[in-house]
Design a protein around this motif. Structure first.
Motif, PDB file in Angstrom:
ATOM      1  N   GLU A 126      -4.600  -6.316   4.746  1.00 37.14           N
ATOM      2  CA  GLU A 126      -3.411  -5.632   4.211  1.00 37.14           C
ATOM      3  C   GLU A 126      -3.351  -4.161   4.623  1.00 37.14           C
ATOM      4  O   GLU A 126      -2.280  -3.579   4.686  1.00 37.14           O
ATOM      5  CB  GLU A 126      -3.385  -5.736   2.681  1.00 37.14           C
ATOM      6  N   LYS A 127      -4.499  -3.541   4.879  1.00 41.52           N
ATOM      7  CA  LYS A 127      -4.538  -2.106   5.179  1.00 41.52           C
ATOM      8  C   LYS A 127      -4.422  -1.793   6.665  1.00 41.52           C
ATOM      9  O   LYS A 127      -4.220  -0.648   7.046  1.00 41.52           O
ATOM     10  CB  LYS A 127      -5.833  -1.497   4.635  1.00 41.52           C
ATOM     11  N   SER A 134      -4.832 -10.856   8.301  1.00 36.55           N
ATOM     12  CA  SER A 134      -5.049 -10.882   6.861  1.00 36.55           C
ATOM     13  C   SER A 134      -5.324  -9.522   6.235  1.00 36.55           C
ATOM     14  O   SER A 134      -5.214  -9.386   5.024  1.00 36.55           O
ATOM     15  CB  SER A 134      -6.199 -11.831   6.532  1.00 36.55           C
ATOM     16  N   GLY A 143       3.655  -4.294   8.468  1.00 38.44           N
ATOM     17  CA  GLY A 143       2.548  -4.802   7.664  1.00 38.44           C
ATOM     18  C   GLY A 143       2.118  -6.191   8.052  1.00 38.44           C
ATOM     19  O   GLY A 143       2.627  -6.803   8.990  1.00 38.44           O
TER      20      GLY A 143
END
Length: 112
Positions: free
Chosen positions: A39-40, A37, A14
């Motif tokens: 998150e996905k 940056s 992640g």
């Protein structure tokens, strides 16, 4: 063109682990153009274009939660310095390299 032009591609668990790796490289290259940056995202990138910093005692950038595959690409000196910086900060396995006329690419696996 700065002597440290370096592009870093990271894939792993992640964004947190990607940031830990980028922070380790900041010690040698300064701040990247942008921190990971999203998150996905499953793949993160950072580009370093500043001048190289003087070598000093590295500080611990943090711990990884899972293995992170890293590809560093750029001028041979920058790739070498990035590889050395990451090897000091993490347990690192060399996964291969490719060289061109003016650029190099190296794949590393960073383990927690």
């Amino acid at each position: 063109m700065p002597d440290t032009q370096l592009t870093v591609t990271l894939s792993g668990e992640g964004v947190g682990d990607a940031r830990v790796v980028v922070r380790a490289l900041e010690q040698a290259f300064g701040a990247p153009d942008e921190l990971p940056s999203d998150e996905k995202a499953t793949v993160h990138m950072a580009t370093f274009t500043g001048e190289a910093r003087a070598e000093g005692s590295p500080t611990a950038p943090g711990h990884l939660s899972a293995p992170v595959a890293v590809t560093v690409q750029g001028a041979p000196g920058a790739v070498r310095r990035a590889s050395e910086t990451l090897a000091r900060a993490f347990t690192t396995r060399d996964e291969g390299a490719a060289s061109g006329d003016q650029e190099q690419e190296r794949q590393l696996l960073l383990e927690p």
